[in-house]
Design an enzyme around this catalytic site. Structure first.
Site, PDB file in Angstrom:
ATOM      1  N   ASN A 126       0.866  -1.184   0.000  1.00 21.16           N
ATOM      2  CA  ASN A 126       0.000   0.000   0.000  1.00 21.16           C
ATOM      3  C   ASN A 126       0.896   1.226   0.000  1.00 21.16           C
ATOM      4  OD1 ASN A 126      -1.817   2.035   0.491  1.00 21.16           O
ATOM      5  ND2 ASN A 126      -2.270   1.427   2.606  1.00 21.16           N
TER       6      ASN A 126
ATOM      7  N   LYS B 212       0.052   4.237  -0.231  1.00 22.98           N
ATOM      8  CA  LYS B 212      -0.634   5.397   0.358  1.00 22.98           C
ATOM      9  C   LYS B 212      -0.492   6.619  -0.554  1.00 22.98           C
ATOM     10  CE  LYS B 212       0.276   3.458   4.876  1.00 22.98           C
ATOM     11  NZ  LYS B 212      -0.041   3.589   6.263  1.00 22.98           N
TER      12      LYS B 212
ATOM     13  N   HIS C 259      -9.657   0.935   4.781  1.00 23.02           N
ATOM     14  CA  HIS C 259      -8.388   1.110   5.505  1.00 23.02           C
ATOM     15  C   HIS C 259      -8.635   2.023   6.716  1.00 23.02           C
ATOM     16  CE1 HIS C 259      -4.272   2.319   6.382  1.00 23.02           C
ATOM     17  NE2 HIS C 259      -3.871   1.260   5.688  1.00 23.02           N
TER      18      HIS C 259
ATOM     19  N   GLU D  85      -7.071   4.426   7.784  1.00 22.23           N
ATOM     20  CA  GLU D  85      -6.891   5.860   7.492  1.00 22.23           C
ATOM     21  C   GLU D  85      -8.141   6.425   6.807  1.00 22.23           C
ATOM     22  OE1 GLU D  85      -3.124   5.373   5.519  1.00 22.23           O
ATOM     23  OE2 GLU D  85      -2.213   4.869   7.445  1.00 22.23           O
TER      24      GLU D  85
ATOM     25  N   GLU E  69      -5.547  -5.282  10.560  1.00 30.13           N
ATOM     26  CA  GLU E  69      -4.548  -4.228  10.761  1.00 30.13           C
ATOM     27  C   GLU E  69      -4.846  -3.484  12.065  1.00 30.13           C
ATOM     28  OE1 GLU E  69      -2.581  -2.978   6.870  1.00 30.13           O
ATOM     29  OE2 GLU E  69      -4.324  -1.725   7.117  1.00 30.13           O
TER      30      GLU E  69
ATOM     31  N   GLY F 126       2.088   2.152  10.744  1.00 31.45           N
ATOM     32  CA  GLY F 126       3.001   3.287  10.597  1.00 31.45           C
ATOM     33  C   GLY F 126       3.708   3.682  11.882  1.00 31.45           C
TER      34      GLY F 126
ATOM     35  N   SER G 155       3.178  -2.290  10.400  1.00 31.35           N
ATOM     36  CA  SER G 155       4.628  -2.290  10.622  1.00 31.35           C
ATOM     37  C   SER G 155       5.300  -3.608  10.244  1.00 31.35           C
ATOM     38  CB  SER G 155       4.962  -1.894  12.066  1.00 31.35           C
ATOM     39  OG  SER G 155       4.527  -0.563  12.308  1.00 31.35           O
TER      40      SER G 155
HETATM   41  C1  PEP Z   1      -0.897   0.015   5.891  1.00 37.57           C
HETATM   42  O1  PEP Z   1      -0.861   1.126   5.414  1.00 37.57           O
HETATM   43  O2  PEP Z   1      -1.822  -0.746   5.587  1.00 37.57           O
HETATM   44  C2  PEP Z   1       0.173  -0.401   6.794  1.00 37.57           C
HETATM   45  C3  PEP Z   1       0.082  -1.567   7.347  1.00 37.57           C
HETATM   46  O3  PEP Z   1       1.207   0.491   6.987  1.00 37.57           O
HETATM   47  P1  PEP Z   1       2.621   0.176   7.694  1.00 37.57           P
HETATM   48  O4  PEP Z   1       3.146  -1.113   7.113  1.00 37.57           O
HETATM   49  O5  PEP Z   1       3.485   1.347   7.359  1.00 37.57           O
HETATM   50  O6  PEP Z   1       2.363   0.037   9.161  1.00 37.57           O
END
Ligand code: PEP
Length: 257
Positions: A9, A11, A96, A98, A168, A174, A214
C-alpha cells in the site's frame, strides 16, 4: 490452499515518475518469486496506468487504495470500480483505518463498496482492526467482530471466499510497533472462526487473511509462518524495493519450509 498474498500500500506517496522508478526496481526483486505467492502493488490512483503498463507480463498484480460504490454520477473526486478495472486493477483496498479515521468511512459504506467491487470482479482487501485504547480496554474481539460482520453484511459464502480480510491493528500502522505473531494469530483465528459462523467452515478455510501493521523484513518471517496469517498488507516498507523484496523473500522462505 490459500495463496500467500503480499500487497504493498503506497498510500499518498510517489508521483508517476517515482512510481515508475519503484516498479522498475521491484520487478528485479520479484521476477523469480515463488508461484504460490501473489504480489500486489497498490499505488495512488494517478500512478495506476503507468504502474499497470510496467507490470504487464510480470508476476505483479495491480490494486487501488479505494473506490466509490456508485457506477457513475456527480460524485466529484470519486473513482468507480469500472474505472479501476479499466486501468488493469484486479484488487482494491477498502475500509483502511486511514479512510475510517480521516474520511469517516463506516462499515455500512465499506459494505456497499465491497459488494460493488465483487460484482465487477475486483478482489477487495477489506481492512479491520482495533485502536490502541480498544486493545487496552480488552475489547479487541468485540470491535473486530463488529467490523467483520458489518463489512460482510448480506454477502453469500461464494462472495466472501473471493475477498481478502486484512487484520490491521490501528496502533501498529506506521508506528514501527507490530503486533507480535501470537497477538496477530489470535485475532486471525477469531476472524476465521467468525466467518465460519457467518458462512460455512469451508468458506472460512479458503478465506485469505492478511496481517498489516509495521511489517518489515525483520518481522515478516515470524508473522507469516503463523497458520492463520496468509500474507501481509505492507505500508512503509513497500516503498523501498529492497525492503519489499526482503518481505517477499521472507514469505517464500515460509512456503519452502
Ligand atoms: C498500511 O498502510 O496498511 C500499513 C500496514 O502500513 P505500515 O506497514 O506502514 O504500518
Amino acid at each position: 490452499m490459500r495463496k500467500k498474498t503480499i500487497a504493498g500500500n503506497w498510500k499518498m506517496y510517489t508521483d508517476i515518475h517515482e512510481s515508475a522508478d519503484l516498479v522498475k526496481a521491484l520487478k528485479e526483486k520479484v521476477q523469480n518469486a515463488h508461484s504460490a505467492l501473489e504480489v500486489v502493488l497498490c499505488p495512488p490512483f494517478t500512478s495506476l496506468v503507468v504502474v499497470g503498463s510496467l507490470i504487464k507480463s510480470t508476476r505483479l498484480k495491480l490494486g487501488a487504495q479505494n473506490m466509490y460504490h456508485e457506477d457513475e454520477g456527480a460524485y466529484t473526486g470519486e473513482v468507480s470500480a469500472k474505472m479501476l478495472t479499466s486501468t488493469g486493477c484486479q484488487y482494491v483496498i477498502l475500509g483502511h483505518s486511514e479512510r475510517r479515521q480521516y474520511f469517516h468511512e463506516m462499515n455500512d459504506l465499506i459494505n456497499l463498496k465491497v459488494k460493488k467491487a465483487l460484482a465487477i470482479g475486483l478482489t477487495p482487501i477489506v481492512c479491520v482492526g482495533e485502536r490502541l485504547d480498544e486493545r487496552e480496554k480488552g475489547v479487541t474481539e468485540r470491535v473486530v467482530s463488529a467490523q467483520v460482520k458489518g463489512v460482510l453484511r448480506d454477502l453469500r459464502g461464494s462472495e466472501i471466499e473471493k475477498l481478502i480480510i486484512a487484520y490491521e491493528p490501528v496502533w501498529a500502522i506506521g508506528t514501527g510497533r507490530n503486533a507480535t505473531p501470537e497477538q496477530a494469530e489470535e485475532v486471525h483465528q477469531l476472524i476465521r472462526k467468525l466467518v465460519g459462523q457467518l458462512s460455512s467452515w469451508a468458506v472460512a478455510e479458503r478465506l485469505i487473511i492478511q496481517y498489516g501493521g509495521s511489517v518489515k523484513p525483520e518481522n515478516a518471517e515470524d508473522l507469516l509462518c503463523q497458520p492463520n496469517i496468509d500474507g501481509a498488507l505492507v505500508g512503509g516498507a513497500s516503498l523501498k524495493a529492497d525492503s519489499f523484496g526482503a518481505i517477499i523473500r521472507a514469505a517464500e522462505a515460509n512456503l519452502a519450509s
